[in-house]
Design a protein around this motif. Structure first.
Motif, PDB file in Angstrom:
ATOM      1  N   GLN A  73       0.825  -1.207   0.000  1.00 46.08           N
ATOM      2  CA  GLN A  73       0.000   0.000   0.000  1.00 46.08           C
ATOM      3  C   GLN A  73       0.860   1.259   0.000  1.00 46.08           C
ATOM      4  O   GLN A  73       1.986   1.247   0.520  1.00 46.08           O
ATOM      5  N   VAL A  74       0.292   2.308  -0.558  1.00 42.79           N
ATOM      6  CA  VAL A  74       0.872   3.654  -0.449  1.00 42.79           C
ATOM      7  C   VAL A  74      -0.209   4.557   0.129  1.00 42.79           C
ATOM      8  O   VAL A  74      -1.318   4.638  -0.412  1.00 42.79           O
ATOM      9  N   TYR A  75       0.126   5.228   1.239  1.00 42.32           N
ATOM     10  CA  TYR A  75      -0.832   6.138   1.865  1.00 42.32           C
ATOM     11  C   TYR A  75      -0.417   7.585   1.633  1.00 42.32           C
ATOM     12  O   TYR A  75       0.757   7.948   1.749  1.00 42.32           O
ATOM     13  N   SER A  76      -1.396   8.423   1.338  1.00 42.31           N
ATOM     14  CA  SER A  76      -1.223   9.872   1.330  1.00 42.31           C
ATOM     15  C   SER A  76      -2.551  10.500   1.681  1.00 42.31           C
ATOM     16  O   SER A  76      -3.619   9.943   1.375  1.00 42.31           O
ATOM     17  N   ARG A  77      -2.514  11.672   2.319  1.00 46.95           N
ATOM     18  CA  ARG A  77      -3.762  12.374   2.615  1.00 46.95           C
ATOM     19  C   ARG A  77      -4.479  12.783   1.323  1.00 46.95           C
ATOM     20  O   ARG A  77      -5.686  12.964   1.324  1.00 46.95           O
ATOM     21  N   THR A  78      -3.692  12.925   0.241  1.00 43.85           N
ATOM     22  CA  THR A  78      -4.261  13.251  -1.070  1.00 43.85           C
ATOM     23  C   THR A  78      -4.269  11.982  -1.907  1.00 43.85           C
ATOM     24  O   THR A  78      -3.208  11.478  -2.277  1.00 43.85           O
ATOM     25  N   LEU A  79      -5.435  11.464  -2.194  1.00 42.80           N
ATOM     26  CA  LEU A  79      -5.538  10.179  -2.881  1.00 42.80           C
ATOM     27  C   LEU A  79      -4.852  10.190  -4.234  1.00 42.80           C
ATOM     28  O   LEU A  79      -4.230   9.200  -4.628  1.00 42.80           O
ATOM     29  N   ALA A  80      -4.932  11.300  -4.956  1.00 41.58           N
ATOM     30  CA  ALA A  80      -4.303  11.378  -6.277  1.00 41.58           C
ATOM     31  C   ALA A  80      -2.798  11.174  -6.179  1.00 41.58           C
ATOM     32  O   ALA A  80      -2.181  10.523  -7.040  1.00 41.58           O
ATOM     33  N   ASN A  81      -2.187  11.718  -5.124  1.00 41.88           N
ATOM     34  CA  ASN A  81      -0.743  11.539  -4.938  1.00 41.88           C
ATOM     35  C   ASN A  81      -0.406  10.095  -4.604  1.00 41.88           C
ATOM     36  O   ASN A  81       0.568   9.530  -5.114  1.00 41.88           O
ATOM     37  N   ALA A  82      -1.223   9.494  -3.738  1.00 43.19           N
ATOM     38  CA  ALA A  82      -1.019   8.087  -3.400  1.00 43.19           C
ATOM     39  C   ALA A  82      -1.185   7.213  -4.635  1.00 43.19           C
ATOM     40  O   ALA A  82      -0.412   6.273  -4.862  1.00 43.19           O
ATOM     41  N   ALA A  83      -2.181   7.525  -5.454  1.00 45.66           N
ATOM     42  CA  ALA A  83      -2.462   6.719  -6.641  1.00 45.66           C
ATOM     43  C   ALA A  83      -1.331   6.799  -7.659  1.00 45.66           C
ATOM     44  O   ALA A  83      -0.987   5.800  -8.302  1.00 45.66           O
ATOM     45  N   ALA A  84      -0.746   7.988  -7.801  1.00 40.97           N
ATOM     46  CA  ALA A  84       0.352   8.146  -8.764  1.00 40.97           C
ATOM     47  C   ALA A  84       1.541   7.277  -8.395  1.00 40.97           C
ATOM     48  O   ALA A  84       2.136   6.605  -9.248  1.00 40.97           O
ATOM     49  N   LEU A  85       1.889   7.252  -7.101  1.00 45.68           N
ATOM     50  CA  LEU A  85       3.015   6.423  -6.669  1.00 45.68           C
ATOM     51  C   LEU A  85       2.634   4.954  -6.647  1.00 45.68           C
ATOM     52  O   LEU A  85       3.430   4.089  -7.026  1.00 45.68           O
ATOM     53  N   ALA A  86       1.416   4.652  -6.206  1.00 42.70           N
ATOM     54  CA  ALA A  86       0.971   3.255  -6.149  1.00 42.70           C
ATOM     55  C   ALA A  86       0.989   2.616  -7.530  1.00 42.70           C
ATOM     56  O   ALA A  86       1.340   1.442  -7.683  1.00 42.70           O
ATOM     57  N   LYS A  87       0.618   3.374  -8.547  1.00 45.09           N
ATOM     58  CA  LYS A  87       0.656   2.853  -9.915  1.00 45.09           C
ATOM     59  C   LYS A  87       2.081   2.492 -10.306  1.00 45.09           C
ATOM     60  O   LYS A  87       2.331   1.455 -10.930  1.00 45.09           O
ATOM     61  N   LEU A  88       3.023   3.332  -9.918  1.00 42.45           N
ATOM     62  CA  LEU A  88       4.435   3.097 -10.227  1.00 42.45           C
ATOM     63  C   LEU A  88       4.957   1.850  -9.520  1.00 42.45           C
ATOM     64  O   LEU A  88       5.829   1.141 -10.031  1.00 42.45           O
ATOM     65  N   LEU A  89       4.399   1.569  -8.337  1.00 40.02           N
ATOM     66  CA  LEU A  89       4.899   0.476  -7.501  1.00 40.02           C
ATOM     67  C   LEU A  89       3.998  -0.757  -7.526  1.00 40.02           C
ATOM     68  O   LEU A  89       4.214  -1.690  -6.761  1.00 40.02           O
ATOM     69  N   SER A  90       2.997  -0.759  -8.415  1.00 36.45           N
ATOM     70  CA  SER A  90       2.030  -1.867  -8.509  1.00 36.45           C
ATOM     71  C   SER A  90       1.413  -2.148  -7.146  1.00 36.45           C
ATOM     72  O   SER A  90       1.380  -3.279  -6.648  1.00 36.45           O
ATOM     73  N   SER A  91       0.918  -1.084  -6.530  1.00 32.19           N
ATOM     74  CA  SER A  91       0.433  -1.152  -5.162  1.00 32.19           C
ATOM     75  C   SER A  91      -0.980  -0.596  -5.072  1.00 32.19           C
ATOM     76  O   SER A  91      -1.550  -0.124  -6.051  1.00 32.19           O
ATOM     77  N   GLN A  92      -1.544  -0.636  -3.864  1.00 27.13           N
ATOM     78  CA  GLN A  92      -2.861  -0.067  -3.598  1.00 27.13           C
ATOM     79  C   GLN A  92      -2.705   1.320  -2.986  1.00 27.13           C
ATOM     80  O   GLN A  92      -1.913   1.524  -2.070  1.00 27.13           O
ATOM     81  N   ALA A  93      -3.473   2.274  -3.476  1.00 28.29           N
ATOM     82  CA  ALA A  93      -3.459   3.627  -2.943  1.00 28.29           C
ATOM     83  C   ALA A  93      -4.564   3.801  -1.920  1.00 28.29           C
ATOM     84  O   ALA A  93      -5.701   3.371  -2.139  1.00 28.29           O
ATOM     85  N   ILE A  94      -4.237   4.442  -0.792  1.00 30.54           N
ATOM     86  CA  ILE A  94      -5.254   4.748   0.210  1.00 30.54           C
ATOM     87  C   ILE A  94      -5.032   6.165   0.730  1.00 30.54           C
ATOM     88  O   ILE A  94      -3.907   6.678   0.744  1.00 30.54           O
ATOM     89  N   ASP A  95      -6.113   6.804   1.175  1.00 31.61           N
ATOM     90  CA  ASP A  95      -6.013   8.119   1.809  1.00 31.61           C
ATOM     91  C   ASP A  95      -6.683   8.134   3.178  1.00 31.61           C
ATOM     92  O   ASP A  95      -6.876   9.187   3.776  1.00 31.61           O
ATOM     93  N   ASN A  96      -7.005   6.942   3.672  1.00 29.14           N
ATOM     94  CA  ASN A  96      -7.645   6.802   4.972  1.00 29.14           C
ATOM     95  C   ASN A  96      -6.916   5.718   5.752  1.00 29.14           C
ATOM     96  O   ASN A  96      -6.836   4.561   5.311  1.00 29.14           O
ATOM     97  N   LEU A  97      -6.385   6.056   6.910  1.00 28.28           N
ATOM     98  CA  LEU A  97      -5.615   5.090   7.700  1.00 28.28           C
ATOM     99  C   LEU A  97      -6.474   3.947   8.231  1.00 28.28           C
ATOM    100  O   LEU A  97      -5.954   2.912   8.630  1.00 28.28           O
ATOM    101  N   ALA A  98      -7.772   4.110   8.201  1.00 24.73           N
ATOM    102  CA  ALA A  98      -8.661   3.009   8.595  1.00 24.73           C
ATOM    103  C   ALA A  98      -8.580   1.858   7.602  1.00 24.73           C
ATOM    104  O   ALA A  98      -8.924   0.713   7.934  1.00 24.73           O
ATOM    105  N   ASP A  99      -8.108   2.147   6.396  1.00 28.62           N
ATOM    106  CA  ASP A  99      -7.973   1.114   5.358  1.00 28.62           C
ATOM    107  C   ASP A  99      -6.584   0.476   5.338  1.00 28.62           C
ATOM    108  O   ASP A  99      -6.278  -0.333   4.461  1.00 28.62           O
ATOM    109  N   LEU A 100      -5.747   0.830   6.290  1.00 30.37           N
ATOM    110  CA  LEU A 100      -4.368   0.342   6.311  1.00 30.37           C
ATOM    111  C   LEU A 100      -4.314  -1.160   6.561  1.00 30.37           C
ATOM    112  O   LEU A 100      -4.969  -1.675   7.465  1.00 30.37           O
ATOM    113  N   HIS A 101      -3.518  -1.874   5.760  1.00 33.23           N
ATOM    114  CA  HIS A 101      -3.251  -3.281   6.037  1.00 33.23           C
ATOM    115  C   HIS A 101      -2.485  -3.371   7.356  1.00 33.23           C
ATOM    116  O   HIS A 101      -1.475  -2.693   7.540  1.00 33.23           O
TER     117      HIS A 101
END
Length: 252
Positions: free
Chosen positions: A28-56
């Protein structure tokens, strides 16, 4: 190793790519801004989240790749995971993470930019952890990235961070002063790039005091006064010039 990265900036990007290249899985990649998390998560073949309640909560490692000021702000919302929680700050004490069962620090003595790929093999990593087992885990992990891991407590890490600010940030600010001075006289910064490279090359094998040159090192007061007069229309530059000149003289 299963890794969660909290952050999406320079360090998060470069560390994420390095972990991935070393065979680790960024879950997972977490950021308060989902778009930022998604940009990095795509690069890392990961899941993007912006809510810590969704943290693995079953990852092996949680990397707080955040600005120093953001770390204490995020911690109260971070679930008390069992995996190893680390930050990578030079100026933040490891004790800030003491509410977690497993915690530590991996501090890279290097600056990072998203846009500039960097080889991790020669980057020193200062390692600290709350137990010998966690320290060994971090040494093993970062040995997969770098040849220069070393044990480092919080006080030593702060000393390295201050030294790096002098050597890196302050020198870069002086490069900009030099650039502005040259520009005022219709001269390009390219003219001093070779001497910047030569200065940096010298200290790879010698101590700075042993390769110091210039008017201050030889007590050339005539040249020093001429320089100060030349920049007399900028009090800030004069002050910097005079203070560093005095510093060099004291160490001569």
């Amino acid at each position: 190793m299963q890794i969660v990265i909290l952050g999406s900036g320079n360090i998060a990007t470069q560390w994420g790519k390095a972990f991935l290249a070393a065979g680790h899985h960024i879950t997972q990649v977490y950021s308060r801004t989902l778009a930022n998390a998604a940009a990095l998560a795509k690069l890392l073949s990961s899941q993007a989240i912006d809510n810590l309640a969704d943290l693995h909560q079953d990852a092996d490692l949680y990397v707080l790749a955040l600005a120093d000021a953001a770390i204490p702000t995020l911690l109260p919302s971070l679930p008390k995971v069992k995996g190893l929680v680390i930050h990578c700050s030079g100026a933040t004490d490891m004790a800030l993470l003491q509410d977690f069962e497993n915690y530590g620090v991996a501090y890279p003595v290097q600056s990072f930019s998203k846009e500039v790929d960097i080889s991790f093999t020669q980057i020193p990593f200062g390692i600290e952890a709350n137990s010998k087992q966690n320290e060994t885990l971090l040494f093993d992990l970062f040995a997969s990235l770098s040849n220069k891991t070393f044990a480092c407590n919080s006080e030593q890490r702060l000393a390295i961070h201050v030294a790096a600010v002098f050597a890196n940030n302050f020198s870069n600010a002086l490069f900009q002063v030099a650039n502005e001075l040259l520009s005022q006289h219709n001269l390009p910064f390219n003219l001093i790039r070779p001497i910047i490279l030569e200065t940096a090359a010298k200290v790879q094998n010698k101590l700075p005091k042993d390769v110091q040159t210039g008017p201050a090192s030889r007590n050339d007061e005539i040249t020093i006064r001429k320089h100060l007069q030349f920049i007399s229309d900028n009090n800030e530059w004069q002050l910097i010039y005079q203070q560093i000149t005095n510093l060099i003289k004291k160490r001569g």
